[in-house]
Design an enzyme around this catalytic site. Structure first.
Site, mmCIF file in Angstrom:
data_model
loop_
_atom_site.group_PDB
_atom_site.id
_atom_site.type_symbol
_atom_site.label_atom_id
_atom_site.label_comp_id
_atom_site.label_asym_id
_atom_site.label_seq_id
_atom_site.Cartn_x
_atom_site.Cartn_y
_atom_site.Cartn_z
ATOM 1 N N GLU A 111 102.032 38.385 13.583
ATOM 2 C CA GLU A 111 102.615 39.584 13.311
ATOM 3 C C GLU A 111 103.792 39.249 12.200
ATOM 4 O O GLU A 111 104.339 38.255 12.387
ATOM 5 C CB GLU A 111 103.339 40.239 14.764
ATOM 6 C CG GLU A 111 102.666 41.282 15.075
ATOM 7 C CD GLU A 111 103.020 42.703 14.545
ATOM 8 O OE1 GLU A 111 103.006 42.580 13.329
ATOM 9 O OE2 GLU A 111 102.440 43.709 15.139
ATOM 10 N N ASP A 112 104.275 40.132 11.696
ATOM 11 C CA ASP A 112 105.321 40.053 10.843
ATOM 12 C C ASP A 112 106.819 40.338 11.622
ATOM 13 O O ASP A 112 107.531 39.228 11.495
ATOM 14 C CB ASP A 112 105.442 41.128 9.613
ATOM 15 C CG ASP A 112 105.416 42.475 10.238
ATOM 16 O OD1 ASP A 112 104.991 42.831 11.440
ATOM 17 O OD2 ASP A 112 105.361 43.542 9.217
ATOM 18 N N ASP A 115 109.526 44.648 17.006
ATOM 19 C CA ASP A 115 110.944 45.593 16.926
ATOM 20 C C ASP A 115 111.046 46.168 18.452
ATOM 21 O O ASP A 115 111.672 45.634 19.083
ATOM 22 C CB ASP A 115 110.654 46.552 15.593
ATOM 23 C CG ASP A 115 111.914 47.555 15.657
ATOM 24 O OD1 ASP A 115 112.882 47.354 16.034
ATOM 25 O OD2 ASP A 115 111.553 48.488 14.694
ATOM 26 N N PHE A 164 117.318 47.356 8.926
ATOM 27 C CA PHE A 164 115.636 47.498 8.463
ATOM 28 C C PHE A 164 115.682 46.480 7.345
ATOM 29 O O PHE A 164 116.367 46.488 6.335
ATOM 30 C CB PHE A 164 115.400 48.811 7.838
ATOM 31 C CG PHE A 164 114.143 49.168 7.554
ATOM 32 C CD1 PHE A 164 113.067 49.608 8.744
ATOM 33 C CD2 PHE A 164 113.540 48.956 6.457
ATOM 34 C CE1 PHE A 164 111.739 49.630 8.629
ATOM 35 C CE2 PHE A 164 112.184 49.305 6.226
ATOM 36 C CZ PHE A 164 111.383 49.379 7.399
ATOM 37 N N ARG A 177 107.082 44.292 -0.510
ATOM 38 C CA ARG A 177 106.490 42.950 0.119
ATOM 39 C C ARG A 177 106.321 41.947 -0.489
ATOM 40 O O ARG A 177 106.225 40.793 0.110
ATOM 41 C CB ARG A 177 104.908 43.733 0.451
ATOM 42 C CG ARG A 177 104.682 44.972 1.226
ATOM 43 C CD ARG A 177 103.345 44.859 1.622
ATOM 44 N NE ARG A 177 103.072 46.256 2.219
ATOM 45 C CZ ARG A 177 103.101 46.723 3.516
ATOM 46 N NH1 ARG A 177 103.687 45.747 4.153
ATOM 47 N NH2 ARG A 177 102.841 47.893 3.884
#
Ligand code: IMP
Ligand code: MG
Length: 191
Positions: A111-112, A115, A164, A177
């Site tokens: 996963e990136d 959160d 963020f 990205r």
């Protein structure tokens, strides 16, 4: 790092939107070598199936897999839990399911960022039903302060504060990205 960033800003539309670099390209690459070594050691010659969660894990996957010295296969899941904004809708949609069954396989989810934990919680429940031999999780970033659902994570690249972040696969409204670092955008970009 600020020096390099400043010099790139002069020639780049994209870099000019970045307010701050939180994790440099060098720090990311160094940490990925450590994660790859740990995974290689822990799985001790087992064959693994990496499930990368699109699109955010794209760059992380590419670098991580080159640091894992095990026989491995890769499959992809595409999910959507955010619209164009920066807040989770809380609803996870599967946009693309896996190509192959995972029954009896040693699965590593890549996963990136975790959160609220909602996406990962949903994926873990879904994948457990498919009876893998083992199921582990590796995330580049952990935004722990924002967790709403406890999820087990086996490998964490970096903890990040409640902001963020973009870059190294992570997007804001599909952009940024390709930045090689993890950064925060200038406030006016989000307006
Ligand atoms: P969660 O379901 O709230 O844990 O969110 C997981 C997904 O939301 C991640 O896989 C990302 O795609 C996205 N996300 C969460 N925080 C950020 C961020 O700071 N920048 C970019 N994407 C994020
Ligand atoms: Mg995303």
């Amino acid at each position: 790092m600020e020096g390099e960033l400043e010099s790139r800003k002069r020639n780049s539309l994209l870099y000019d939107d970045v307010a701050e670099v939180l994790i440099t390209e060098e720090q990311i690459q160094q940490r990925i070598r450590e994660l790859g070594a740990a995974i290689t050691r822990d799985f001790a010659r087992e064959e693994i199936l990496i499930i990368a969660v699109l699109k955010g894990a794209l760059l992380f996957l590419a670098d991580l897999m080159r640091n894992i010295d095990l026989p491995l296969a890769v499959d992809f899941l595409a999910v959507s839990s955010y619209g164009a904004g920066t807040e989770s809708s809380g609803v996870v949609r599967i946009l693309k399911d896996l190509d192959d069954p995972i029954e009896d396989r040693h699965v590593l989810i890549v996963e990136d960022i975790v959160d609220s934990g909602r996406t990962l919680d949903y994926l873990l429940r879904m994948l457990r039903q498919r009876r893998p031999a083992t199921l582990h999780v590796c995330t580049l970033l952990d935004k722990r302060e924002r967790r709403e659902i406890e999820v087990p994570i086996d490998y964490i690249g970096f903890e990040v504060p409640d902001a963020f972040v973009v870059g190294y696969g992570l997007d804001y409204a599909e952009y940024y990205r390709q930045l090689p670092f993890i950064g925060v955008l200038k406030p006016e970009i989000y307006e």
